[in-house]
Design a protein around this motif. Sequence first.
Motif, PDB file in Angstrom:
ATOM      1  N   THR A   1       6.070   3.923  77.789  1.00 56.33           N
ATOM      2  CA  THR A   1       7.396   4.195  78.250  1.00 56.33           C
ATOM      3  C   THR A   1       8.185   3.678  76.988  1.00 56.33           C
ATOM      4  OG1 THR A   1       6.128   3.140  80.892  1.00 56.33           O
ATOM      5  CG2 THR A   1       8.544   2.195  79.835  1.00 56.33           C
ATOM      6  N   TYR A   2       8.136   2.882  76.005  1.00 55.43           N
ATOM      7  CA  TYR A   2       8.261   2.297  75.217  1.00 55.43           C
ATOM      8  C   TYR A   2       9.007   3.639  73.942  1.00 55.43           C
ATOM      9  CZ  TYR A   2       9.453   1.048  69.740  1.00 55.43           C
ATOM     10  OH  TYR A   2      10.678   0.703  68.742  1.00 55.43           O
ATOM     11  N   LEU A   3       7.928   4.455  74.042  1.00 57.68           N
ATOM     12  CA  LEU A   3       8.768   5.758  73.459  1.00 57.68           C
ATOM     13  C   LEU A   3       9.430   6.821  74.460  1.00 57.68           C
ATOM     14  CD1 LEU A   3       4.912   6.927  71.759  1.00 57.68           C
ATOM     15  CD2 LEU A   3       7.277   5.716  70.787  1.00 57.68           C
ATOM     16  N   GLU A   4       9.218   7.011  76.165  1.00 59.98           N
ATOM     17  CA  GLU A   4      10.232   7.620  75.926  1.00 59.98           C
ATOM     18  C   GLU A   4      11.163   6.837  76.530  1.00 59.98           C
ATOM     19  OE1 GLU A   4      10.606  10.492  77.894  1.00 59.98           O
ATOM     20  OE2 GLU A   4       8.092  10.519  77.283  1.00 59.98           O
ATOM     21  N   GLU A   5      12.018   5.545  76.026  1.00 60.89           N
ATOM     22  CA  GLU A   5      13.321   5.169  76.064  1.00 60.89           C
ATOM     23  C   GLU A   5      13.788   5.617  74.846  1.00 60.89           C
ATOM     24  OE1 GLU A   5      16.801   2.758  75.821  1.00 60.89           O
ATOM     25  OE2 GLU A   5      14.573   2.828  74.237  1.00 60.89           O
ATOM     26  N   VAL A   6      12.706   5.411  73.898  1.00 64.86           N
ATOM     27  CA  VAL A   6      13.344   5.704  72.772  1.00 64.86           C
ATOM     28  C   VAL A   6      13.470   7.126  71.790  1.00 64.86           C
ATOM     29  CG1 VAL A   6      13.045   6.070  70.470  1.00 64.86           C
ATOM     30  CG2 VAL A   6      12.301   4.166  71.138  1.00 64.86           C
ATOM     31  N   PHE A   7      13.187   7.798  73.242  1.00 63.52           N
ATOM     32  CA  PHE A   7      13.926   9.351  73.373  1.00 63.52           C
ATOM     33  C   PHE A   7      14.593   9.427  73.967  1.00 63.52           C
ATOM     34  CE2 PHE A   7       9.159   9.851  70.725  1.00 63.52           C
ATOM     35  CZ  PHE A   7      10.278  10.160  70.195  1.00 63.52           C
ATOM     36  N   SER A   8      14.547   8.447  74.926  1.00 63.89           N
ATOM     37  CA  SER A   8      16.303   9.061  75.818  1.00 63.89           C
ATOM     38  C   SER A   8      17.542   9.667  75.355  1.00 63.89           C
ATOM     39  CB  SER A   8      16.236   8.304  77.182  1.00 63.89           C
ATOM     40  OG  SER A   8      16.301   6.576  76.640  1.00 63.89           O
ATOM     41  N   HIS A   9      17.551   8.662  74.097  1.00 60.81           N
ATOM     42  CA  HIS A   9      18.610   8.569  73.092  1.00 60.81           C
ATOM     43  C   HIS A   9      18.673   9.414  72.804  1.00 60.81           C
ATOM     44  CE1 HIS A   9      19.418   4.737  74.558  1.00 60.81           C
ATOM     45  NE2 HIS A   9      18.551   4.228  74.253  1.00 60.81           N
ATOM     46  N   MET A  10      18.439  10.582  72.751  1.00 63.04           N
ATOM     47  CA  MET A  10      18.344  12.201  72.089  1.00 63.04           C
ATOM     48  C   MET A  10      18.047  13.256  72.756  1.00 63.04           C
ATOM     49  SD  MET A  10      14.987  11.897  69.427  1.00 63.04           S
ATOM     50  CE  MET A  10      14.618  10.230  68.349  1.00 63.04           C
ATOM     51  N   ASN A  11      18.586  14.580  72.649  1.00 61.08           N
ATOM     52  CA  ASN A  11      18.538  15.556  73.496  1.00 61.08           C
ATOM     53  C   ASN A  11      16.871  16.142  73.320  1.00 61.08           C
ATOM     54  OD1 ASN A  11      18.925  17.222  71.280  1.00 61.08           O
ATOM     55  ND2 ASN A  11      20.995  17.183  71.709  1.00 61.08           N
ATOM     56  N   GLU A  12      17.199  17.356  74.238  1.00 63.30           N
ATOM     57  CA  GLU A  12      15.734  17.716  73.938  1.00 63.30           C
ATOM     58  C   GLU A  12      14.937  18.533  72.639  1.00 63.30           C
ATOM     59  OE1 GLU A  12      12.906  21.463  76.259  1.00 63.30           O
ATOM     60  OE2 GLU A  12      15.015  20.955  77.290  1.00 63.30           O
ATOM     61  N   PHE A  13      15.997  19.080  71.970  1.00 60.46           N
ATOM     62  CA  PHE A  13      15.454  19.760  70.762  1.00 60.46           C
ATOM     63  C   PHE A  13      15.949  18.432  69.206  1.00 60.46           C
ATOM     64  CE2 PHE A  13      17.672  20.822  66.471  1.00 60.46           C
ATOM     65  CZ  PHE A  13      16.593  21.850  66.210  1.00 60.46           C
ATOM     66  N   GLU A  14      16.138  17.590  69.564  1.00 56.81           N
ATOM     67  CA  GLU A  14      16.428  16.762  68.665  1.00 56.81           C
ATOM     68  C   GLU A  14      14.771  16.136  69.024  1.00 56.81           C
ATOM     69  OE1 GLU A  14      20.686  14.415  68.462  1.00 56.81           O
ATOM     70  OE2 GLU A  14      19.550  14.038  70.019  1.00 56.81           O
ATOM     71  N   ARG A  15      14.111  15.347  70.374  1.00 54.00           N
ATOM     72  CA  ARG A  15      13.126  15.277  70.556  1.00 54.00           C
ATOM     73  C   ARG A  15      11.693  16.072  70.068  1.00 54.00           C
ATOM     74  NH1 ARG A  15      15.119  13.760  75.400  1.00 54.00           N
ATOM     75  NH2 ARG A  15      14.358  16.399  76.055  1.00 54.00           N
ATOM     76  N   ASP A  16      11.929  17.499  69.700  1.00 52.03           N
ATOM     77  CA  ASP A  16      11.719  18.413  69.573  1.00 52.03           C
ATOM     78  C   ASP A  16      11.127  18.021  68.244  1.00 52.03           C
ATOM     79  OD1 ASP A  16      10.806  18.831  72.144  1.00 52.03           O
ATOM     80  OD2 ASP A  16      11.718  20.355  72.615  1.00 52.03           O
ATOM     81  N   THR A  17      12.594  17.739  67.742  1.00 54.16           N
ATOM     82  CA  THR A  17      12.733  18.116  65.973  1.00 54.16           C
ATOM     83  C   THR A  17      11.686  16.789  65.789  1.00 54.16           C
ATOM     84  OG1 THR A  17      15.003  19.841  65.779  1.00 54.16           O
ATOM     85  CG2 THR A  17      13.919  18.176  64.483  1.00 54.16           C
TER      86      THR A  17
END
Length: 148
Positions: free
Chosen positions: A109-125
Motif C-alpha cells: 500500500t505504501y509503495l502504491e501510494e508512492v508510485f501514484s505520484h509517477m506516470n506509468e513510464f516513470e514507475r517502470d523506469t
Amino acid sequence: MENKRELFQLLTRRFGLLNKNCCSIGAVEISTVQSHIIYEIDKQPESSMQQVAELLAMDITTFSRQIQNLIKMELVTKSPSAQDKRVSLLALTVQGKFVATTIDESMNTYLEEVFSHMNEFERDTVLRSIELLNKAMSKSSVCCNTVC
C-alpha cells in the motif's frame, strides 16, 4: 547529479529503513530487523537459521538473539532438521504468518501510494533501474561488505 551516497542515504531515510520499529500489528511491535527476518522465513519456509542469517548478512549470534525474541513473541518456531539434528529450521507460526501478511500488505500500500505520484513510464523506469542495480550489486566484489 547529486552525490550518490546522499541519494541512497535520503532513500533509506525516507523508506524508513533507519527506524527502530517498522510496524505495530495489534499489540505487537516489530523492529525493522525482525520484519526482514519474518519476510525471509515467509519466503523460504523451513530454512535453517544459518541460511536466513546469511541471506540477511547478519552474524549468527545477533541473528540467534532476534530469533529468540521472535519465538517469545510466538511469531516463529525453531525445530531440529530431520536430516541433521544440529541444524535448526525456522518457520512462522499462524500469528507470524498473519504479521508477515499484514506487513506485506502495508508495504505494498505504501509503495502504491508512492508510485501514484509517477506516470506509468516513470514507475517502470524506477522499477527497472532497481532491478539493474540489484543485478549489479550481486556481481560486485564489494556488495554486502562494509565499505568505509
